[in-house]
Design an enzyme around this catalytic site. Structure first.
Site, PDB file in Angstrom:
ATOM      1  N   SER A 273      39.448  44.878  -9.663  1.00  0.00           N
ATOM      2  CA  SER A 273      39.860  43.751  -8.831  1.00  0.00           C
ATOM      3  C   SER A 273      41.004  44.179  -7.908  1.00  0.00           C
ATOM      4  CB  SER A 273      40.221  42.567  -9.732  1.00  0.00           C
ATOM      5  OG  SER A 273      40.176  41.355  -9.030  1.00  0.00           O
TER       6      SER A 273
ATOM      7  N   HIS B 163      33.445  38.743 -13.950  1.00  0.00           N
ATOM      8  CA  HIS B 163      34.456  39.519 -13.224  1.00  0.00           C
ATOM      9  C   HIS B 163      35.188  40.498 -14.137  1.00  0.00           C
ATOM     10  CE1 HIS B 163      37.181  40.543 -10.062  1.00  0.00           C
ATOM     11  NE2 HIS B 163      38.228  40.008 -10.656  1.00  0.00           N
TER      12      HIS B 163
END
Length: 255
Positions: free
Chosen positions: A85, A235
């Protein structure tokens, strides 16, 4: 800025950078597996996160500089990089700026594109914790549940909580700076930023951070990139499907 890192193992350096509101220790279990592969693993806390120094200033340019300082201070000729990320954006930008220092690059569930700010509720919840007084971690979790329903996300965020003294808890993140600089988090790579080395993008197939239409953009910046999707993962793919993630990365790093 002198970054904090948890370092273990012997061999080729493998540097791992966490995502927004995370810390290097989020990767400890996988890090031990990479150690068994023969890597010296560095679980790095980025600025304003974990045990690394706090600063009013926060941008990918600064985080790239921090990483460069860490690598040169340790006299590494080249390193393998994993970034998730926000950490993925940092390692992408670093590889483009310092390609000769990067052996292999792994980017986890992030594309080199712009992302609109989307952490507002999380930051509101953490602000509430910062401003409250409570007696236990479960009290903090109860407070955070008013903002975030997902228990797994709350547990991830509450890893930032530590006992400052006998009666007080605090957060290891520099919440003020991260809130003030929230627009920095989603910034895209510039069109001229290109890394021609070996690159692996990994996405969780239930995550929407990397979409099919991002493929061309990824290859524009990273011509050698391979993109691997992992089933039943969102995620936090490295935590949700750790074994599958490890197998994919092991093959890439060992080849």
């Amino acid at each position: 800025m002198k970054l904090y890192a948890n370092v273990f193992g012997q061999g080729k350096p493998l540097l791992i950078l966490h995502g927004f509101l995370g810390m290097g220790d989020n990767w400890k279990t996988l890090g031990k597996q990479y150690e068994d592969l023969g890597f010296q693993v560095h679980l790095i806390d980025q600025r304003n996160h974990g045990r690394s120094p706090h600063s009013d200033d926060f941008s990918y340019e600064l985080m790239v500089n921090d990483l460069h300082e860490y690598i040169t201070t340790n006299h590494f000729e080249s390193v393998n990089l994993i970034g998730h990320s926000m950490g993925g954006k940092t390692v992408m930008a670093f590889a483009c700026k310092y390609p000769d220092l990067v052996n292999k690059l792994i980017v986890v569930d992030i594309a080199p594109k712009y992302y609109a700010p989307h952490h507002q509720e999380i930051l509101e919840g953490l602000t509430a914790i910062k401003n409250a007084s409570f007696k236990s971690r479960s009290d903090a979790d109860d407070l955070l549940s008013n903002y975030i329903n997902h228990k797994g996300i709350r547990q991830f965020l509450l890893k930032n909580l530590y006992r400052k003294d006998k009666n007080t808890y605090d957060l290891r993140i520099n919440l003020k700076s991260l809130k003030n600089n929230i627009n920095e988090i989603g910034k895209a790579l510039e069109p001229e930023q290109i890394f021609k080395g070996e690159t692996l993008f990994i996405n969780g197939k239930t995550s929407d951070y990397i979409k099919a239409e991002d493929t061309n953009l990824i290859h524009n910046h990273f011509p050698q990139a391979k993109i691997e999707g992992i089933e039943n993962a969102g995620h936090w793919v490295h935590a949700e499907q750790r074994d599958a993630f490890y197998e994919v990365t092991k093959v890439f790093l060992n080849n």
